[in-house]
Each structure stands twice: as C-alpha cells, then as structure tokens.
Design an enzyme around this catalytic site. Structure first.
Site, mmCIF file in Angstrom:
data_model
loop_
_atom_site.group_PDB
_atom_site.id
_atom_site.type_symbol
_atom_site.label_atom_id
_atom_site.label_comp_id
_atom_site.label_asym_id
_atom_site.label_seq_id
_atom_site.Cartn_x
_atom_site.Cartn_y
_atom_site.Cartn_z
ATOM 1 C CG ASP A 299 -1.768 1.170 1.382
ATOM 2 O OD1 ASP A 299 -1.980 1.866 0.375
ATOM 3 O OD2 ASP A 299 -2.232 1.429 2.497
ATOM 4 C CG ASP A 490 -4.118 4.997 -1.959
ATOM 5 O OD1 ASP A 490 -3.499 3.952 -1.715
ATOM 6 O OD2 ASP A 490 -4.944 5.492 -1.175
#
Length: 643
Positions: A299, A490
């Site tokens: 992430d 992201d």
C-alpha cells in the site's frame, strides 16, 4: 477510522466504500477494459505549477531505432513498439540474487537499455533525473525529469485478492450509493489527511456524522470504524492513547473543526468517511525463521506493517493464512509489551507488537517491528474486517512520517541495506486475473512505453504531486488559475476520486447509460479524460474508466471524496482506475533531490502475461487458488471485456 487494523490496509471500514468501491473496479463486477527519511523537503516548496498558458505535451511514444542509433550510438537492437502496445525484444539479462531463506531462487528477468531515456531526453529537452539538482523551476531548476531506466533488482509477482466476485459486487454498489447520495441527497463525503489508519486518509471514531455514512449504506456496519490512534499499552503505567499516532500535525488538519477550509463546510450536507482502503492485489513476504509466507497488500497510502496471527481463532481469521510466532526461532515480543486494543461501534480488534526477520524477495530484513492481530470481533461479529476481505496483512510503502508506532518501516530498512540500485519501487498492474508485479530498485522496460516522466513529490507524507489540469474531451475541467490541486497515487484503493465541486460536473458531462457491448462503436459516445501533470498529458479512454453495474449501466469509475486542507484539492488515482493503465514509479529522496513519482503508459500483452505467470509459479510462497480467481466472460465488443 479505520478499522481494519490489520489485515488489510484500511479496511473497508468506512469508505471502505470508497476504496471498496475502488475495488469494485477490480472489478469486479464489471469493469470495462480494453482487450532514511526524505531529505528533499527543501525542494518541495520550490516546485512551481504550470502556467495556464503553457500547452501540455502530448504523451510521447517510443523513439524509432534510427533516432536511438543516431542520438546515442547504441549498438543494442530495439524493435519499435507498434501501436498495439507490444513490448520490445531486448537482449541482455540481469539476475536477482536468491532469497537467503528459501531454496527457490528469485527469477531473473531481462532488462532494457537506458539509451531510450537518453535519446528521449536529448530530443525533448527534458533532463534525465540524475542531472537535476534542483526542482525550483521558477529559478532555473527542473520542473520534471526523465527516468534513466535503471534495471530493477528483482520483481515480486502480485496476485488478485480472494473472493473477488463477492467483493466486486459490494464495492460497485458503494460506488452507485456514492453517486446517488451525492447527486440526489446533496451529501458530500470527506476524509481528512492523517486521520485514517496508519496515518492514511480517513476520520477518527467519534467524528460527528459517521453514523450518517452507515445510514447511507456507504460505511458498512459490518466493518470496523476504529483508528490506529487508539493503540494502548495496557502493561505500562501510561494507558492513555498514543499521542498524534499516524497524524499530520499541520494546524489545518489537527482539529477536525478547522480542516474544511475550502468550499466544504462541516454541516448536515457533509458526511465523514472512516477510511478508503481497499486493494485488489496482494504480494508475498516471508516472516520468521524458517520463513512463513503470507500474502499482504502493498500500500502506497500507508506505512505500517501488520499481519494476522495464529492466536486469532475467529472464523474470519481462520480463512486466511496466519503467522505463528511460536514456529519462528527469531520472533520476540516487544519489550515492554505493547497491547493493541482497537475498539469500534460494534466490536473490537486486539493484538500485540512483535519483532522478527522478514524476507522480501532476496532481501532479509532482521529485527523488523510489526503489528500482530490476535483477536477480532469480540462478542459481536459486526465490524469484522476479515468478513468481506481476506487480507493476510498489509505492507505500507508510504513515508516514515506516517508511521503510527514510530518504528522504522520495512521499506526504509530495505533501503538502509544499501543494495538497491535506486531507492525506488514500481507497480505494474495487470488486467483481470492476470499476474501483476512490484519491482524494487529500478524498472523493467518491457512493461511500459518509454519514457517515464518523473515529478517531484510536493509533500513527503503521501505519494502526491501537483496537478496542472484535467480535460474532459477537449474542454478544460480543472483546475482554476490560482488554486492548488494535487494527485495522490494510491495502490491501496481502486477507484479515482474527485472533490464534491467536480464530481457532479463530471457525471453531467459523462452520464450513466445502458451498456451496449454489442456495438463496437459504443464507447465513441464517451469522451477521454486527460490528466495534465508537469505539462504532460495522461489520458484515460472510456474503455479504461467505465465500469458496468448490475443494472447494465456504464458509468465512470469515480467517487466523490473531499480531502479538505490548506494543501489544496486532492484527486486520488487508484490502482485499477489509473495504475492498471500506467506503470508507476515511486522514488525516495537521495538527500540531494526530492522524492519523485513517475508515470508511463503500461504495456499489456501476452508475452508479459506469460512471463509473470512463470515468475509466479517459481516464486517462494506465491500461489493463486482457482476459487480466488474472478471468472471472465467474453464480450461481443472486441475492444472491451468485463473483468
């Protein structure tokens, strides 16, 4: 916010929806797609934005063989990449070192020449990144630069997450709820910088209005709504919350009552979202001695490291691979012990922190701190983060400033070993259920169309950079002169987002309509959405940004999310709605230059798919279960297929 505490980046807690939604794109169900700490902060404030009069460059294609030969004298043979997007055949190979904790080696891969970047730099006038000592464009520095195409040290195969069919339906429904509630009920949804799990985007529990999000069906009551700021050390005299855990400290975001300083007001029309984390891709790490392999998400929107522990015997925990500390010769609990107690409206998650050795490809990281989930759900299974998504852990790749525990992130420990050619990593997101890849230490030219344009990170917390403009077709959609706007790349979310003032306009310009996949010209009725960053255009075609709902409606994979702060308007670019179509690079500061993000058009072809499938088969701990794969249905329209 955030519940999810472990197992997966921000769990779908709150906008899980958001993220989820993004996930949706993963589509679920129905996406349409064609067949040490940064030392460069001093550079960040100096980055200038593009003049509104400056014409953006068209996204460049490959240079011809003759151009490369004449400008670089390179003897390497490079086949031109056709418009179909096939990758060049390049001679030469670089082998990655084998993992020290596994008998299986990390598969080597072929690398391409740096002459492509050198030639493009010479012809375009855009400097190579290593020649840029300043990114203060107003004073003669670089505004952007070109990646030198340094070959990566190794690649990690990434696989589609489990239970995608169920997950995609839920995320797609949240996308529809976001559109419906925003347009029909005039509700705006927002997250705050640093208020989510691990310092990610979100809102703290107890924020007024969170219950409203659940009432709208946007924050599932079946997902936790806690924040990692609620970490408590029950075994010490101080049982209070850890101060400022995972938060940015700017005055404009420190107090929720003072954060909405743009066009948004905290009123009955504004609804806070717990968190937006949701990924459709997982990689592989080994924990302990001997290594136990788990498949966490990687992430770029968070920093902490979490895995599910064997002490967690809840039904949802037992569905995933769990780490057993007792089976590791090198595991030790934190001293003094730190108990993690994350409570939310209808349940709780408990765990502890530990220290052990981690295997990431060929790298062995000794003494890495991490969180270990040992119990979740309590007496009530509502809010269970494993109920919907089967994450086995999360590896945060954002900046150390986001760490909620104050420990060194695993990526920073890898950097400190000094073995990476470049302090960078890159994502290649494949389509559908095909194998994706995460590259460390450089790039692999087979997976993108050169050049990779690199842009300075404007604030080393999230991976964000300044946004010049957005065009819908040939009409400028964003951004007004004098306003601050930025994009956040992201990998933990799937959809793209727009602020409340923009999404309504977008849906007016690109309204939902019944999908007619029998008509190969169907998408010709939709415009291209083009982002302009650093003067370079990055277009998304209708086949790339449309998703198909259960009602057979084609709609844009965008959600309304406000991120109010003094830094300007945020536009999130997600893993499926953007990063699947563009190869993305994340480079940390080297102490003399700022951190950079890079973007180049991704190359999807059969050769790349076959290669990564072979890597997956040989990679330690990597596997895909047949029941985890999403079934793909062939579509009549040759240019589109449902994922």
């Amino acid at each position: 916010m955030e519940g999810r505490t472990t197992a997966g980046r921000a769990t779908p807690a709150g906008f899980w929806l958001f993220s989820c939604c993004l996930a949706s794109v993963l589509w679920s169900a129905n996406a349409l797609i064609p067949a040490g700490k940064s030392a460069g902060s001093s550079f960040l404030a100096a980055t200038s934005s593009q003049s509104s009069e400056e014409a953006p460059r068209e996204f460049p294609g490959h240079l011809s063989n003759s151009q490369i030969a004449s400008e670089t004298g390179s003897a390497l043979k490079i086949e031109e990449i056709a418009s179909s997007g096939s990758a060049p055949e390049v001679s030469g190979a670089a082998g990655a070192s084998a993992s020290k904790t596994s008998e299986k080696p990390i598969r080597p891969y072929h690398t391409g020449p740096s002459s492509r970047s050198s030639a493009y730099s010479a012809s375009s006038g855009i400097p190579l990144c290593h020649t840029c000592s300043s990114f203060d464009a107003a004073n003669g520095g670089c505004r952007l630069c070109v990646h030198g195409e340094v070959a990566s040290d190794f690649l990690m195969p990434m696989m589609p997450i489990r239970n995608i069919d169920t997950h995609r339906e839920e995320t797609l429904s949240r996308l529809e709820a976001n559109h419906r509630t925003h347009l029909n009920e005039k509700k705006n949804f927002y997250v705050l910088r640093g208020k989510g799990p691990f310092g990610s985007l979100g809102n703290l529990p107890g924020t007024p209005g969170l219950d409203a999000a659940i009432a709208f069906g946007l924050s599932s009551p079946d997902l936790p709504s806690a924040s990692f700021a609620q970490i408590k050390n029950k075994d010490s005299s101080d049982s209070g919350d850890v101060a400022a855990v995972g938060e940015e400290t700017d005055s404009a975001v420190a107090d929720g009552s003072k954060t909405l300083d743009l066009d948004l007001k905290l009123a009955e029309t504004s609804v806070p979202i717990l968190q937006m984390k949701d990924s459709q891709y997982v990689g592989v790490i080994g924990i302990g001695t001997p290594p136990q392999f788990v498949q966490p998400i990687f992430d770029t929107g968070s920093t902490n490291l979490w895995v599910v522990g064997s002490k967690c015997t809840d039904d949802t925990c037992t569905k995933v691979t769990r780490f057993d500390p007792s089976a590791s010769k090198t595991f030790r609990a934190a001293n003094p012990p730190v108990h993690l107690d994350i409570t939310f409206g209808t349940g709780r998650i408990e765990g502890s922190t530990g220290i052990d050795d981690f295997t990431v490809g060929p790298f062995l990281v000794k003494g890495q701190s991490f969180g270990l989930v040992e119990s979740e759900g309590g007496h009530n299974m509502h809010g269970n983060i494993f109920k919907t998504i089967n994450f086995e852990g999360i590896v945060g790749l954002a900046f150390p400033e986001m760490s909620s525990t104050g420990t060194v992130p695993i990526y920073d420990n890898i950097i400190s070993q000094g073995t990476l050619k470049e302090n960078e990593f890159a994502f290649y997101m494949a389509k559908g259920s095909q194998v994706s890849a995460l590259f460390f230490g450089g790039v692999d030219p087979r997976f993108y169309e050169a050049p990779i344009h690199m842009f300075p990170v404007t604030r080393e917390h999230y991976w964000e950079t300044s946004l010049d403009a957005i065009y819908i077709g040939d009409k400028k959609f964003c951004c007004e002169e004098g306003t601050k706007n930025y994009v956040i790349l992201d990998s933990g979310t799937s959809f793209n987002t727009m602020p409340s003032g923009e999404l309504g306009k977008l849906l007016d310009m690109i309204p939902s309509k019944e999908c007619n996949l029998d008509d190969p010209e169907f998408t010709s009725d939709f415009p291209t959405i083009t982002y302009v960053i650093g003067g370079v255009k990055f277009p998304l075609t209708p086949e790339q940004y449309l998703v198909r709902s259960k009602k057979n409606e084609c709609k844009p994979a965008y959600m309304q999310i406000d991120v109010p702060s003094q830094f300007g308007h945020a536009y999130i670019l997600g893993s499926v709605a953007f990063m699947r179509h563009y190869y993305t690079v994340f480079r940390r500061s080297d102490g003399t230059r700022p951190s950079l993000v890079g973007i180049a058009r991704a190359v999807h072809n059969d050769d790349n798919s076959a290669y990564l499938s072979n890597v997956l088969n040989e990679y330690p701990g990597a596997h895909i279960r047949k029941e985890d794969l999403m079934m793909e249905r062939s579509m009549s329209a040759p240019s589109m297929r449902e994922l």
